[in-house]
Design a protein around this motif. Structure first.
Motif, PDB file in Angstrom:
ATOM      1  N   PHE A  33       0.851  -1.205   0.000  1.00  0.00           N
ATOM      2  CA  PHE A  33       0.000   0.000   0.000  1.00  0.00           C
ATOM      3  C   PHE A  33       0.885   1.253   0.000  1.00  0.00           C
ATOM      4  O   PHE A  33       0.587   2.247  -0.660  1.00  0.00           O
ATOM      5  N   GLY A  34       1.969   1.191   0.795  1.00  0.00           N
ATOM      6  CA  GLY A  34       2.857   2.349   0.903  1.00  0.00           C
ATOM      7  C   GLY A  34       3.521   2.679  -0.424  1.00  0.00           C
ATOM      8  O   GLY A  34       3.779   3.832  -0.737  1.00  0.00           O
ATOM      9  N   ARG A  36       2.412   1.830  -3.744  1.00  0.00           N
ATOM     10  CA  ARG A  36       1.595   2.309  -4.865  1.00  0.00           C
ATOM     11  C   ARG A  36       0.207   2.795  -4.486  1.00  0.00           C
ATOM     12  O   ARG A  36      -0.577   3.181  -5.350  1.00  0.00           O
ATOM     13  N   GLY A  37      -0.090   2.845  -3.177  1.00  0.00           N
ATOM     14  CA  GLY A  37      -1.397   3.331  -2.737  1.00  0.00           C
ATOM     15  C   GLY A  37      -2.387   2.187  -2.574  1.00  0.00           C
ATOM     16  O   GLY A  37      -2.254   1.135  -3.204  1.00  0.00           O
ATOM     17  N   ALA A  40      -4.588   1.112  -5.791  1.00  0.00           N
ATOM     18  CA  ALA A  40      -3.829   0.519  -6.901  1.00  0.00           C
ATOM     19  C   ALA A  40      -3.234  -0.837  -6.511  1.00  0.00           C
ATOM     20  O   ALA A  40      -2.659  -1.525  -7.349  1.00  0.00           O
TER      21      ALA A  40
ATOM     22  N   HIS B  39      -6.678   6.539  -8.239  1.00  0.00           N
ATOM     23  CA  HIS B  39      -7.087   5.172  -8.575  1.00  0.00           C
ATOM     24  C   HIS B  39      -8.517   4.864  -8.189  1.00  0.00           C
ATOM     25  O   HIS B  39      -9.157   3.999  -8.792  1.00  0.00           O
ATOM     26  N   ARG B 123       3.379   8.961  -8.082  1.00  0.00           N
ATOM     27  CA  ARG B 123       3.577   7.542  -8.395  1.00  0.00           C
ATOM     28  C   ARG B 123       2.519   7.014  -9.346  1.00  0.00           C
ATOM     29  O   ARG B 123       2.670   5.935  -9.908  1.00  0.00           O
ATOM     30  N   SER B 124       1.415   7.759  -9.498  1.00  0.00           N
ATOM     31  CA  SER B 124       0.346   7.325 -10.404  1.00  0.00           C
ATOM     32  C   SER B 124       0.574   7.795 -11.840  1.00  0.00           C
ATOM     33  O   SER B 124      -0.143   7.390 -12.748  1.00  0.00           O
TER      34      SER B 124
END
Lengths: 201, 201
Positions: A33-34, A36-37, A40, B39, B123-124
């Protein structure tokens, strides 16, 4: 659990969970999670991180949302307990500011992946989970305000400085890159001095 | 485009795009991505924000990724140009710090939704888009370092303080709630004073 000369690099943080797949999956979730969120990241990413099948994950966690809640609660409780521990036995207002900012900054540097999740994914929590997390956050904010209060006459100035000093520590989670960024303890000391200078001015 | 007494509340920011659906969709994307993250946002959310069908959106933007790139570029270019404009004609090092921090903070408060996207969704971005954005960020960081440099003897201290002061402004995007948080100009002035005190200590 106290930050003295060495920060607790993730290890103790996870002791709330038994050794085994539940803990390993929570650690993997913090990392994925850290990186790429939350949205995602799939449960497949997390399962593969520990060499498990996606179906295997569901034996231990009902959903991705439950994983987010679990690591958010662990993270927030750890920030609160590390902050309290750092203040133990310190009575000088100036030294209390130093101890709090140092501990808070080190926590966000050492645990930058988990910190990113707990600070930036609040909106991804389910409402019932959010209630629990918000209560822990209020305790941490109250602790910080209590440490800064002796240095201020008016409430508005106290509030503004509390937000600003917590911002310094929280934003570390956004920019911290292990190996390239300063050592967590060096950064913690520097930010603690910075906060004291700020409050003295 | 200069922040004087009144911040430019979104209006001028979007002048890089012609008035019409391309601009309206970009503004809607800033709002929707800012609210729930890139996202978790669908092109349907964005299209519906402007009363358009999801298919209609694709007439103006090839993809959600192109929308993210468009608003990221607009946001980063706006931060850079507002910062440069705020420094125009100011030569005193102390006043330059004040002007830069004031403008940077006001920008992140006024444009908190877009700010959240440009600061937390790097990062997205697709790799080729990230390259473009990273170059603008480097220019803004170089500008900030140039403003703070006269106040420091060693490079390490300059770098640490530059990061810390930019953190204050950037983190505003995380916590800012219109109506509940301080007025952007009041906050900008307060943080500018805070930064000067910090650099003087």
């Amino acid at each position: 659990m106290k930050i003295s000369s060495e920060p607790s690099v993730g290890g103790e943080l996870w002791e709330m969970l038994p050794v085994g797949p539940r803990r390993a999956l929570a650690q993997a979730a913090a990392s994925e999670f850290g990186k790429r969120g939350y949205h995602a990241t799939t449960t497949r990413h997390i399962a593969e991180h520990v060499g498990m099948s996606p179906a295997g994950l569901y034996v231990h966690y009902a959903s991705k949302a439950e994983l987010l809640f679990t690591i958010s609660r662990i993270g927030h409780e750890s920030v609160l307990s590390e902050s309290s521990a750092a203040l133990e036995g310190i009575s000088s207002p100036d030294e209390r500011v130093h101890a709090l900012v140092r501990s808070f900054t080190i926590w966000h540097a050492v645990n930058h992946n988990l910190a990113r999740v707990i600070q930036y994914e609040l909106r991804s929590l389910e409402p019932k989970h959010y209630q629990v997390i918000a209560a822990i956050r209020r305790s941490t904010e109250a602790l910080a305000a209590e440490v800064f209060r002796p240095l201020f006459r008016d409430a508005e100035s106290l509030s503004m400085h509390t937000v600003a000093i917590l911002s310094l520590g929280i934003d570390v989670a956004r920019w911290y890159v292990p190996g390239r960024s300063p050592d967590p303890i060096v950064l913690g000391e520097a930010y603690a001095k910075l906060a004291r200078n700020l409050l003295r001015a």
